[in-house]
Design a protein around this motif. Structure first.
Motif, PDB file in Angstrom:
ATOM      1  N   ILE A  14       1.693 106.988  64.005  1.00  9.59           N
ATOM      2  CA  ILE A  14       0.580 107.277  64.920  1.00  9.59           C
ATOM      3  C   ILE A  14      -0.800 106.956  64.323  1.00  9.59           C
ATOM      4  CG2 ILE A  14       0.262 109.732  64.281  1.00  9.59           C
ATOM      5  CD1 ILE A  14       0.242 110.276  67.407  1.00  9.59           C
ATOM      6  N   TRP A  73       9.869 112.407  68.058  1.00 12.22           N
ATOM      7  CA  TRP A  73       9.424 113.335  69.108  1.00 12.22           C
ATOM      8  C   TRP A  73      10.282 113.236  70.367  1.00 12.22           C
ATOM      9  CZ3 TRP A  73       5.025 116.551  69.803  1.00 12.22           C
ATOM     10  CH2 TRP A  73       4.687 116.836  71.127  1.00 12.22           C
ATOM     11  N   GLN A 115      -1.687 118.017  77.337  1.00 14.29           N
ATOM     12  CA  GLN A 115      -2.017 117.242  76.137  1.00 14.29           C
ATOM     13  C   GLN A 115      -2.300 115.768  76.430  1.00 14.29           C
ATOM     14  OE1 GLN A 115       1.814 117.934  73.916  1.00 14.29           O
ATOM     15  NE2 GLN A 115       1.572 115.816  73.289  1.00 14.29           N
ATOM     16  N   HIS A 158       8.212 121.875  68.222  1.00 13.75           N
ATOM     17  CA  HIS A 158       6.827 121.526  67.864  1.00 13.75           C
ATOM     18  C   HIS A 158       5.834 122.300  68.741  1.00 13.75           C
ATOM     19  CE1 HIS A 158       3.284 119.464  66.656  1.00 13.75           C
ATOM     20  NE2 HIS A 158       3.866 118.369  66.192  1.00 13.75           N
ATOM     21  N   HIS A 160       2.167 123.008  69.999  1.00 12.13           N
ATOM     22  CA  HIS A 160       1.237 121.890  70.198  1.00 12.13           C
ATOM     23  C   HIS A 160       0.047 122.305  71.046  1.00 12.13           C
ATOM     24  CE1 HIS A 160      -0.112 117.799  71.148  1.00 12.13           C
ATOM     25  NE2 HIS A 160       0.814 117.303  70.322  1.00 12.13           N
ATOM     26  N   ASP A 188       3.268 122.501  62.018  1.00  6.83           N
ATOM     27  CA  ASP A 188       2.237 121.453  62.039  1.00  6.83           C
ATOM     28  C   ASP A 188       0.900 122.094  61.687  1.00  6.83           C
ATOM     29  OD1 ASP A 188       0.139 119.689  62.953  1.00  6.83           O
ATOM     30  OD2 ASP A 188       1.669 118.515  63.992  1.00  6.83           O
ATOM     31  N   HIS A 191      -2.188 121.345  64.181  1.00  6.37           N
ATOM     32  CA  HIS A 191      -2.216 121.996  65.500  1.00  6.37           C
ATOM     33  C   HIS A 191      -2.530 123.485  65.389  1.00  6.37           C
ATOM     34  CE1 HIS A 191      -1.349 118.843  68.384  1.00  6.37           C
ATOM     35  NE2 HIS A 191      -0.702 118.257  67.385  1.00  6.37           N
ATOM     36  N   HIS A 214       4.785 118.786  59.635  1.00 10.06           N
ATOM     37  CA  HIS A 214       3.775 117.751  59.889  1.00 10.06           C
ATOM     38  C   HIS A 214       2.500 118.162  59.161  1.00 10.06           C
ATOM     39  CE1 HIS A 214       5.554 115.979  63.877  1.00 10.06           C
ATOM     40  NE2 HIS A 214       6.221 115.607  62.797  1.00 10.06           N
ATOM     41  N   PHE A 233      -7.691 117.105  74.671  1.00 10.30           N
ATOM     42  CA  PHE A 233      -6.969 116.849  73.421  1.00 10.30           C
ATOM     43  C   PHE A 233      -7.145 115.380  72.997  1.00 10.30           C
ATOM     44  CE2 PHE A 233      -3.016 115.452  71.290  1.00 10.30           C
ATOM     45  CZ  PHE A 233      -3.184 116.157  70.108  1.00 10.30           C
ATOM     46  N   PHE A 242      -8.572 115.011  63.837  1.00 10.45           N
ATOM     47  CA  PHE A 242      -7.508 115.024  62.820  1.00 10.45           C
ATOM     48  C   PHE A 242      -7.809 114.026  61.704  1.00 10.45           C
ATOM     49  CE2 PHE A 242      -4.489 116.100  66.517  1.00 10.45           C
ATOM     50  CZ  PHE A 242      -4.446 117.454  66.206  1.00 10.45           C
ATOM     51  N   GLU A 271       0.854 113.194  59.289  1.00  8.65           N
ATOM     52  CA  GLU A 271       0.708 112.763  60.686  1.00  8.65           C
ATOM     53  C   GLU A 271      -0.756 113.002  61.068  1.00  8.65           C
ATOM     54  OE1 GLU A 271       1.740 115.291  63.810  1.00  8.65           O
ATOM     55  OE2 GLU A 271       3.032 113.843  64.790  1.00  8.65           O
TER      56      GLU A 271
HETATM   57  O1  LIG Z   1       3.824 115.502  66.418  1.00  5.87           O
HETATM   58  C1  LIG Z   1       2.943 114.996  67.103  1.00  5.87           C
HETATM   59  C2  LIG Z   1       3.251 113.839  68.006  1.00  5.87           C
HETATM   60  C3  LIG Z   1       2.059 113.278  68.789  1.00  5.87           C
HETATM   61  O2  LIG Z   1       2.434 112.475  69.840  1.00  5.87           O
HETATM   62  C4  LIG Z   1       1.138 114.422  69.074  1.00  5.87           C
HETATM   63  O3  LIG Z   1       0.256 114.324  70.094  1.00  5.87           O
HETATM   64  C5  LIG Z   1       0.553 114.789  67.721  1.00  5.87           C
HETATM   65  O4  LIG Z   1      -0.658 115.471  67.751  1.00  5.87           O
HETATM   66  C6  LIG Z   1       1.623 115.525  67.005  1.00  5.87           C
HETATM   67  O5  LIG Z   1       1.399 116.522  66.331  1.00  5.87           O
END
Ligand SMILES: O=C1C[C@@H](O)[C@H](O)[C@@H](O)C1=O
Ligand SMILES: [Co+2]
Length: 298
Positions: A14, A73, A115, A158, A160, A188, A191, A214, A233, A242, A271
């Protein structure tokens, strides 16, 4: 602190190409992405849209670079659609990941999620599940957990921003409602901090249930702007909320220490989605790799 044979370091695609915001990094190829992951010293990756769908082709490209697939994901719609719909898509996803050798499947509930909504302020409009929806979510996740275990895999949930499982209270509720041997947790750091939670508190409570991590950091000044300017977001991501661990406001030392204390086994995935035209993905991957080495000796 960690057993090097049991803890692995990966990075998510990403930072090179953002599937949620295709205009970010559209020009970066799959080959550049995985070559730079390897160059920065990572041995694992999650899966992006540009990755070959054919498992033999993907395996060859990754093996050439010493990279493995850690997970990918999966969007569930357990609160808003019939279970069978989510289950059919999940089985396909599970079988792909199983063929690639992954052991965990990242699941995030997207029923009512904001999101992906470009203009909806992330702090004002997150969904709140009804009791009926919580029940559907918990029961559906347990069924997905069983489907994963048919192949010797597990699901990791996850939490989020902009979804029904975002806050500490919501994570607590999900953990309470689900069987700990069927539904595990993804931790994560980005987040939780974005939402205003204390990552260390969540970690201390659920260390035994965390099977995937993450690692992302938060730029405090951008987070303040996200709140005052009521950004969504995706607008927040574009604005650079981030970044990689060590480049923002999170103190990772106590988090690594706590995970080490609980003998964490599995992947750490860096990530840190941001605009690759502003933050060179290779440069930031190297930065993250060095920071992790300093803090953990991994
Ligand atoms: O794990 C994740 C996958 C992404 O698509 C998401 O938006 C990102 O913020 C994330 O933590
Ligand atoms: Co994540």
């Amino acid at each position: 602190m960690f057993d090097k044979a049991e803890v692995h370091l990966g990075i998510a695609p990403i930072a090179w190409t953002n599937d949620d915001l295709p205009e970010l990094g559209g020009e970066n190829t799959f080959e550049q992405c995985v070559s730079e992951m390897a160059l920065a010293g990572f041995t694992g990756s999650e899966v992006g849209n540009k990755y070959p769908k054919d498992t033999a082709v993907l395996k060859k490209a990754l093996e050439l670079r010493g990279i493995r697939i850690a997970s990918a994901w999966f969007s569930s719609f357990l609160t808003t659609r019939p279970f069978e719909e989510t289950a059919a898509a999940f089985i396909q996803h599970r079988d792909f990941l199983n063929a690639m050798g992954a052991k965990v499947i990242v699941v995030a509930e997207q029923g009512h999620s904001i999101q992906g909504m470009m203009d909806t302020p992330v702090f004002d409009a997150k969904p709140v599940f009804t009791e009926e929806e919580w029940k559907k979510l918990a029961e559906g996740l347990e069924k997905l957990g069983k489907l994963a275990q048919e192949k010797g895999m597990n699901i990791v949930y996850h939490h989020h921003m902009g979804t029904g499982v975002q806050t500490t209270a919501e994570i607590d509720k999900l953990m309470e409602l689900t069987n700990p041997t069927l539904v595990y947790l993804l931790f994560d750091t980005g987040h939780l901090t974005f939402s205003g939670e204390n990552p260390e508190t969540v970690l201390k409570k659920y260390a035994a249930r965390i099977k995937h991590v993450h690692l992302k950091d938060i730029r405090q000044a951008v987070l303040a702007k996200v709140k005052t300017e009521k950004m969504s977001f995706l607008q927040a991501v574009k604005a650079g909320v981030f970044t990689v661990p060590g480049d923002g406001m999170i103190d990772f030392a106590p988090l690594f220490a706590e995970l080490g204390k609980h003998n964490y086994k599995g992947w750490f995935i860096v990530e840190a989605e941001q605009d690759p035209a502003v933050a060179n993905p290779l440069e930031y991957a190297i930065k993250a790799r060095q920071y992790i080495k300093e803090k953990t000796s991994l």
